[in-house]
Write a protein that holds these residues in place. Structure first.
Motif, PDB file in Angstrom:
ATOM      1  N   UNK A   1     -12.957 -45.836  11.070  1.00 60.89           N
ATOM      2  CA  UNK A   1     -12.660 -47.246  11.322  1.00 60.89           C
ATOM      3  C   UNK A   1     -13.866 -48.121  10.983  1.00 60.89           C
ATOM      4  N   UNK A   2     -15.046 -47.653  11.327  1.00 54.98           N
ATOM      5  CA  UNK A   2     -16.243 -48.433  11.031  1.00 54.98           C
ATOM      6  C   UNK A   2     -16.680 -48.287   9.578  1.00 54.98           C
ATOM      7  N   UNK A   3     -16.298 -47.199   8.910  1.00 59.80           N
ATOM      8  CA  UNK A   3     -16.549 -47.096   7.465  1.00 59.80           C
ATOM      9  C   UNK A   3     -15.761 -48.192   6.752  1.00 59.80           C
ATOM     10  N   UNK A   4     -14.518 -48.393   7.174  1.00 63.55           N
ATOM     11  CA  UNK A   4     -13.695 -49.459   6.590  1.00 63.55           C
ATOM     12  C   UNK A   4     -14.322 -50.821   6.882  1.00 63.55           C
ATOM     13  N   UNK A   5     -14.798 -51.026   8.109  1.00 63.88           N
ATOM     14  CA  UNK A   5     -15.441 -52.305   8.433  1.00 63.88           C
ATOM     15  C   UNK A   5     -16.662 -52.536   7.543  1.00 63.88           C
ATOM     16  N   UNK A   6     -17.474 -51.525   7.361  1.00 63.39           N
ATOM     17  CA  UNK A   6     -18.645 -51.651   6.486  1.00 63.39           C
ATOM     18  C   UNK A   6     -18.244 -51.993   5.057  1.00 63.39           C
ATOM     19  N   UNK A   7     -17.183 -51.344   4.559  1.00 66.72           N
ATOM     20  CA  UNK A   7     -16.705 -51.623   3.202  1.00 66.72           C
ATOM     21  C   UNK A   7     -16.184 -53.052   3.089  1.00 66.72           C
TER      22      UNK A   7
ATOM     23  N   UNK B   1     -23.599 -45.012  17.810  1.00 69.47           N
ATOM     24  CA  UNK B   1     -24.266 -44.260  16.737  1.00 69.47           C
ATOM     25  C   UNK B   1     -23.248 -43.718  15.733  1.00 69.47           C
ATOM     26  N   UNK B   2     -22.128 -43.202  16.231  1.00 70.32           N
ATOM     27  CA  UNK B   2     -21.076 -42.688  15.339  1.00 70.32           C
ATOM     28  C   UNK B   2     -20.477 -43.828  14.515  1.00 70.32           C
ATOM     29  N   UNK B   3     -20.218 -44.959  15.173  1.00 73.55           N
ATOM     30  CA  UNK B   3     -19.688 -46.136  14.465  1.00 73.55           C
ATOM     31  C   UNK B   3     -20.666 -46.595  13.392  1.00 73.55           C
ATOM     32  N   UNK B   4     -21.936 -46.622  13.742  1.00 76.91           N
ATOM     33  CA  UNK B   4     -22.979 -47.075  12.811  1.00 76.91           C
ATOM     34  C   UNK B   4     -23.079 -46.146  11.610  1.00 76.91           C
TER      35      UNK B   4
ATOM     36  N   UNK C   1     -23.940 -56.266  10.584  1.00 75.46           N
ATOM     37  CA  UNK C   1     -22.717 -56.867  11.144  1.00 75.46           C
ATOM     38  C   UNK C   1     -21.887 -55.792  11.845  1.00 75.46           C
ATOM     39  N   UNK C   2     -21.742 -54.649  11.203  1.00 76.60           N
ATOM     40  CA  UNK C   2     -20.933 -53.558  11.757  1.00 76.60           C
ATOM     41  C   UNK C   2     -21.547 -52.993  13.035  1.00 76.60           C
ATOM     42  N   UNK C   3     -22.865 -52.840  13.056  1.00 79.75           N
ATOM     43  CA  UNK C   3     -23.542 -52.301  14.243  1.00 79.75           C
ATOM     44  C   UNK C   3     -23.437 -53.278  15.404  1.00 79.75           C
ATOM     45  N   UNK C   4     -23.647 -54.553  15.145  1.00 82.69           N
ATOM     46  CA  UNK C   4     -23.514 -55.556  16.212  1.00 82.69           C
ATOM     47  C   UNK C   4     -22.088 -55.543  16.753  1.00 82.69           C
ATOM     48  N   UNK C   5     -21.109 -55.403  15.859  1.00 78.81           N
ATOM     49  CA  UNK C   5     -19.726 -55.353  16.337  1.00 78.81           C
ATOM     50  C   UNK C   5     -19.472 -54.070  17.130  1.00 78.81           C
ATOM     51  N   UNK C   6     -20.044 -52.962  16.694  1.00 82.83           N
ATOM     52  CA  UNK C   6     -19.884 -51.697  17.427  1.00 82.83           C
ATOM     53  C   UNK C   6     -20.461 -51.812  18.838  1.00 82.83           C
ATOM     54  N   UNK C   7     -21.610 -52.459  18.957  1.00 83.42           N
ATOM     55  CA  UNK C   7     -22.223 -52.661  20.277  1.00 83.42           C
ATOM     56  C   UNK C   7     -21.319 -53.528  21.145  1.00 83.42           C
TER      57      UNK C   7
END
Length: 161
Positions: A77-83, A132-135, A106-112
């Motif tokens: 899910x976070x790979x897609x967000x990063x893309x 960490x997994x999301x990041x 942006x993705x890490x801040x959203x994951x937090x």
């Protein structure tokens, strides 16, 4: 509208963040039920012996896979967000090396913020491990898009020579 491509790409980022928020809003039983249903479907499809197991054996098998599947889902899910963030940032005039950094940030801040949000949902908790997994997922997605962009850019330069 000055840049419809920019608007559409940032809209896709926001929609994806909304989807993540929706799934994070589910209670623990709802979330486990969904991933259990997904695992059951996959096992039924790929493992012909799964249907021959007793209900208790099937449930045990699903339970054994829950953790891994849920963590892979986080990463995906976070790979897609990063893309999506990379795609949106390509509509801005930025130095090439800044796009991946901003996309991951942006993705890490959203994951937090997502993990913090989960602390307010029944049966859920916020986990540093999940951030960490999301990041990592976001980083992999960003690197994938960056590699594709780099290949395309080099091919264009070759053909222009």
């Amino acid at each position: 509208m000055q840049n419809p491509k920019r608007f559409l790409r940032w809209s896709a980022v926001l929609v994806w963040m909304g989807i993540i928020f929706f799934f994070s809003s589910q209670t623990a039983p709802e979330s486990s039920g969904q991933s259990g249903t997904f695992i059951r479907a996959i096992l039924s499809w790929f493992d012909t012996s799964f249907e021959t197991l007793t209900t208790a054996q099937q449930e045990l098998r699903i339970e054994e896979l829950q953790h891994v599947v849920r963590k892979l889902a986080h990463m995906s899910i976070y790979a897609v967000l990063g893309m999506l963030c990379m795609g949106a940032l390509y509509t801005h005039r930025l130095k090439t090396r800044h796009r991946p950094c901003l996309s991951v940030a942006i993705s890490v801040v959203y994951a937090i913020s997502d993990e913090w949000h989960q602390t307010m949902v029944f049966g859920r908790s916020g986990e540093l491990r999940d951030v960490c997994i999301d990041s990592l997922g976001a980083l992999l997605g960003v690197l994938f898009i960056f590699a594709i962009y780099t290949l395309i850019h080099h091919e264009k330069q070759k053909s222009g020579d």
